[in-house]
Design a protein around this motif. Structure first.
Motif, mmCIF file in Angstrom:
data_model
loop_
_atom_site.group_PDB
_atom_site.id
_atom_site.type_symbol
_atom_site.label_atom_id
_atom_site.label_comp_id
_atom_site.label_asym_id
_atom_site.label_seq_id
_atom_site.Cartn_x
_atom_site.Cartn_y
_atom_site.Cartn_z
ATOM 1 N N LYS A 235 107.820 58.685 52.870
ATOM 2 C CA LYS A 235 107.018 59.905 52.779
ATOM 3 C C LYS A 235 105.528 59.609 52.847
ATOM 4 O O LYS A 235 104.774 60.286 53.552
ATOM 5 C CB LYS A 235 107.349 60.649 51.488
ATOM 6 C CG LYS A 235 108.749 61.255 51.462
ATOM 7 C CD LYS A 235 109.023 61.944 50.129
ATOM 8 C CE LYS A 235 110.423 62.530 50.108
ATOM 9 N NZ LYS A 235 110.736 63.155 48.794
ATOM 10 N N SER A 236 105.092 58.598 52.086
ATOM 11 C CA SER A 236 103.656 58.307 52.039
ATOM 12 C C SER A 236 103.213 57.397 53.177
ATOM 13 O O SER A 236 102.038 57.386 53.530
ATOM 14 C CB SER A 236 103.306 57.647 50.704
ATOM 15 O OG SER A 236 103.994 56.427 50.566
ATOM 16 N N GLY A 237 104.131 56.656 53.748
ATOM 17 C CA GLY A 237 103.771 55.706 54.793
ATOM 18 C C GLY A 237 104.093 56.194 56.186
ATOM 19 O O GLY A 237 103.210 56.550 56.964
ATOM 20 N N ASP A 238 105.401 56.252 56.510
ATOM 21 C CA ASP A 238 105.812 56.563 57.878
ATOM 22 C C ASP A 238 105.367 57.948 58.321
ATOM 23 O O ASP A 238 104.953 58.135 59.470
ATOM 24 C CB ASP A 238 107.336 56.443 58.005
ATOM 25 C CG ASP A 238 107.793 55.001 57.936
ATOM 26 O OD1 ASP A 238 106.929 54.116 58.021
ATOM 27 O OD2 ASP A 238 109.000 54.762 57.770
ATOM 28 N N GLY B 7 103.111 59.731 56.472
ATOM 29 C CA GLY B 7 101.891 60.024 55.725
ATOM 30 C C GLY B 7 100.689 59.299 56.312
ATOM 31 O O GLY B 7 100.216 59.621 57.402
ATOM 32 N N TRP B 8 100.203 58.290 55.564
ATOM 33 C CA TRP B 8 98.978 57.602 55.972
ATOM 34 C C TRP B 8 99.142 56.851 57.288
ATOM 35 O O TRP B 8 98.205 56.779 58.087
ATOM 36 C CB TRP B 8 98.536 56.637 54.875
ATOM 37 C CG TRP B 8 98.064 57.338 53.638
ATOM 38 C CD1 TRP B 8 98.721 57.444 52.454
ATOM 39 C CD2 TRP B 8 96.843 58.051 53.488
ATOM 40 N NE1 TRP B 8 97.993 58.186 51.566
ATOM 41 C CE2 TRP B 8 96.817 58.569 52.174
ATOM 42 C CE3 TRP B 8 95.756 58.323 54.335
ATOM 43 C CZ2 TRP B 8 95.766 59.311 51.685
ATOM 44 C CZ3 TRP B 8 94.702 59.059 53.833
ATOM 45 C CH2 TRP B 8 94.711 59.548 52.530
ATOM 46 N N PHE B 9 100.323 56.259 57.513
ATOM 47 C CA PHE B 9 100.545 55.564 58.784
ATOM 48 C C PHE B 9 100.462 56.534 59.964
ATOM 49 O O PHE B 9 99.978 56.195 61.032
ATOM 50 C CB PHE B 9 101.910 54.867 58.793
ATOM 51 C CG PHE B 9 101.970 53.658 57.924
ATOM 52 C CD1 PHE B 9 100.808 53.095 57.422
ATOM 53 C CD2 PHE B 9 103.181 53.068 57.604
ATOM 54 C CE1 PHE B 9 100.852 51.971 56.616
ATOM 55 C CE2 PHE B 9 103.229 51.943 56.804
ATOM 56 C CZ PHE B 9 102.061 51.395 56.296
ATOM 57 N N GLU B 10 100.932 57.757 59.722
ATOM 58 C CA GLU B 10 100.871 58.761 60.777
ATOM 59 C C GLU B 10 99.422 59.237 60.988
ATOM 60 O O GLU B 10 98.991 59.475 62.120
ATOM 61 C CB GLU B 10 101.769 59.954 60.398
ATOM 62 C CG GLU B 10 102.090 60.887 61.541
ATOM 63 C CD GLU B 10 103.079 60.302 62.522
ATOM 64 O OE1 GLU B 10 103.197 60.861 63.620
ATOM 65 O OE2 GLU B 10 103.714 59.283 62.205
ATOM 66 N N PHE B 11 98.673 59.351 59.863
ATOM 67 C CA PHE B 11 97.293 59.837 59.966
ATOM 68 C C PHE B 11 96.398 58.815 60.666
ATOM 69 O O PHE B 11 95.580 59.164 61.522
ATOM 70 C CB PHE B 11 96.758 60.156 58.564
ATOM 71 C CG PHE B 11 95.359 60.686 58.548
ATOM 72 C CD1 PHE B 11 95.109 62.009 58.905
ATOM 73 C CD2 PHE B 11 94.304 59.874 58.190
ATOM 74 C CE1 PHE B 11 93.806 62.505 58.891
ATOM 75 C CE2 PHE B 11 93.006 60.360 58.176
ATOM 76 C CZ PHE B 11 92.756 61.682 58.537
ATOM 77 N N TYR B 12 96.550 57.534 60.277
ATOM 78 C CA TYR B 12 95.727 56.496 60.883
ATOM 79 C C TYR B 12 96.429 55.794 62.054
ATOM 80 O O TYR B 12 95.838 54.906 62.675
ATOM 81 C CB TYR B 12 95.350 55.434 59.842
ATOM 82 C CG TYR B 12 94.326 55.914 58.847
ATOM 83 C CD1 TYR B 12 93.009 56.110 59.222
ATOM 84 C CD2 TYR B 12 94.693 56.188 57.532
ATOM 85 C CE1 TYR B 12 92.067 56.563 58.315
ATOM 86 C CE2 TYR B 12 93.763 56.624 56.611
ATOM 87 C CZ TYR B 12 92.443 56.821 57.007
ATOM 88 O OH TYR B 12 91.529 57.270 56.110
ATOM 89 N N GLY C 57 96.596 59.935 64.436
ATOM 90 C CA GLY C 57 95.165 59.736 64.288
ATOM 91 C C GLY C 57 94.518 59.191 65.556
ATOM 92 O O GLY C 57 93.437 59.637 65.966
#
Length: 577
Positions: A524-527, A529-534, A538
């Motif tokens: 949720k937070s990685g795949d 979340g942030w991995f998707e954003f950056y 991104g």
């Protein structure tokens, strides 16, 4: 005869013929002390050759012969035990695939080809554990699969480390390789073998795998899945002798596994789980022997244990099948009056398990204990192995006390007998193995006698420990039947012992919380979340923004140029100030 029974009979005849064939080959190889290696090179990777290797020496051929013999009797037994199952053909093919994976693993002296049989055992065992497709079976199958995946990762990592040695053939060790590399390879192989053979702290999956049909349990606990780790360590015994740290850790963990399994079996009430814990205890004996450098002695105990453990499970299956699928030993009793052949067979298997002279288990188990008396063994491991031997006699007597003697307790069972000829014929072959197999294998594996010099008290120590274990089991049963409920006074100790030192709870908790929930949070937070954003999204947004500015510059807009001119002049003015 129906096709369902015919398939089991055809498999039985096929495996018996091949078992006899491999036994003759093992005798020839043992007399000449030679082996045959067949190798096919698949591809070359840098300086390493990825090849398919098959090794036919006396050890691999003898083990394959025994596995095929036990598998043939178990398949023939399954023809009667699973006769009412609509998917019995699928069950037979799964068992044959299970045996084929074990054969492949036994013949492979190469870690890459070992991995194929190793993973095949894990995959088919998962399919067999969840065969009944209940919630309990699915949970047990998931625990079994996840626990064994740890061992698979260890094999994969050891393959990576062995790449620097120029070959993945672990029977040809490299003298030029560094000690640290060999230590790392051995540590990974020991971890993999401990997961497959259910040593502490990976012991929780073995009793849980009892959710599989009883013929599968007989095959798994005698000669296939749980023995794969022991067999791999026997093949890696030259590495163990070179690295002293591996010996010490394996010695301590195997001793603790023996004690934990023996103690837990004395408080267990499920018939199949008691026998499963006895398997865990004997696997600890084999690992104990390997850690002290007695690999051939461990192999000898592996062969004798397979004979009487398969018989013990087949007898348990006969009792459960006739007792309206009861598995709680407290609901049984007086079976000697209704099932005399199954009771005699179970008593023989229990005597062989305890090491009563001169049955199959006596020749290997007594030899290991007497060798440990002659070795430089520390006090803790010495105490644990002899205490575990006494506990083995204790829970064996307890199982006999509850199931075979006393009054009849199964009021709802209308037909309890030994009328099924398929059951009795399957057990009769293993009865001979449990009685005569130890002495015959002793003459074959150790043709020259071994001189063990001990005092009369140490010589009788093993027998005295067995007698004391039977007495302890009798007193434990008396306490459980007492009127003052004295067994409840130590309920916390009883719960701790019967729950395998909380290993099932810790295994399932770590599996569900530390891995599955942590993986969900990371996803949720990685795949997403942030991995998707950056990451992908991104990068896409940034590229689209740069693309828009580039498009505006290429449109020759007067407003844009005027704005850029103003900004340029403003920048110059700021620099002057």
């Amino acid at each position: 005869m129906m096709w369902k029974v015919k398939l089991s009979f055809i498999s039985f005849m096929f495996l018996v013929i091949f078992s006899f064939f491999f036994f003759l080959i093992s005798m020839m190889k043992l007399l000449k002390r030679v082996g045959v290696v067949a190798e096919w090179e698949i591809l070359g990777l840098n300086s390493c050759s990825v090849s398919m290797v098959l090794l036919f020496d006396w050890m691999s051929c003898m083990f394959m012969s025994l596995v095929m013999l036990i598998s043939s009797l178990v398949l023939f037994y399954s023809g009667g035990y699973m006769s009412n199952d609509e998917n019995i053909n699928r069950f037979m093919y799964l068992v044959l695939g299970f045996v084929s994976s074990m054969m492949f693993m036994i013949m492979s002296p190469n870690l890459i080809s070992v991995l194929l049989g190793w993973d095949g055992l894990g995959l088919v065992s998962y399919a067999l554990v969840i065969y009944y497709q209940s919630e309990k079976s699915c949970n047990a199958g998931m625990l079994t699969a996840m626990s064994n995946r740890i061992g698979d990762v260890g094999i994969l990592m050891s393959i990576g480390f062995m790449g620097s040695m120029g070959s993945w053939n672990f029977t040809l060790e490299s003298e030029q390789e560094s000690f640290e590399t060999k230590e790392m390879i051995l540590s990974l192989v020991i971890m993999s073998s401990m997961t497959k053979s259910a040593q502490i702290p990976f012991s929780a999956w073995l009793p849980a795998a009892m959710a599989a049909p009883t013929p599968v349990s007989a095959l798994v606990h005698s000669s296939t899945l749980v023995t794969a780790g022991v067999y791999l360590l026997i093949r890696f015994s030259p590495f163990i002798e070179m690295v002293n740290k591996g010996q010490i850790s394996l010695l301590l963990l195997s001793s603790l596994t023996m004690f934990m399994a023996g103690l837990g079996a004395n408080f267990e009430t499920d018939l199949k789980k008691i026998i499963a814990l006895s398997t865990l205890s004997q696997l600890g004996v084999m690992m104990f022997s390997i850690s002290l450098g007695w690999s051939e002695l461990a192999f000898f105990h592996l062969l004798t244990h397979a004979l009487f453990k398969a018989l013990l499970f087949l007898c348990a299956g006969s009792v459960i099948h006739s007792s309206s699928d009861y598995q709680d030993i407290r609901m049984m009793g007086g079976l000697v009056n209704f099932m005399p052949l199954s009771v005699v067979s179970m008593n023989l298997a229990n005597f062989a398990l305890c090491g009563i002279p001169f049955l199959a288990g006596f020749y290997s188990k007594d030899l290991i204990l007497e060798n440990s008396l002659m070795s430089e063994l520390n006090v803790v491991c010495f105490f644990l192995i002899f205490l575990s031997t006494g506990l083995t006699a204790s829970y064996s007597f307890r199982m006999v006390f509850f199931t075979m003697t006393g009054e009849w307790n199964m009021s709802s069972s209308s037909k309890v007998s030994d009328d099924d000829e398929i059951f009795t014929h399957s057990m009769s072959g293993l009865i001979l193995g449990s009685v005569f197999g130890g002495s015959l294998l002793m003459w074959v594996v150790f043709p020259s006698p071994t001189f063990i010099c001990l005092t009369i008290y140490l010589k009788l120590l093993t027998l005295m420990v067995i007698v004391l274990g039977v007495f302890f089991g009798y007193m434990l049963n008396i306490m459980s039947y007492s009127d003052d409920l004295s067994s409840l006074k130590s309920k916390y100790l009883t719960y701790f012992s019967s729950s395998m030192w909380f290993l099932p709870f810790m295994s399932t908790y770590s599996l569900s919380v530390l891995f599955l929930k942590a993986g969900s949070s990371f996803q949720k937070s990685g795949d997403v979340g942030w991995f998707e954003f950056y990451g992908a999204q991104g990068s896409y947004s940034n590229f689209m923004l740069v693309s828009k500015w580039s498009q505006m510059l290429q449109d020759n807009s007067v407003k844009l140029y005027m704005m850029m001119m103003v900004l340029w002049m403003f920048g110059i003015m700021m620099l002057e100030f």
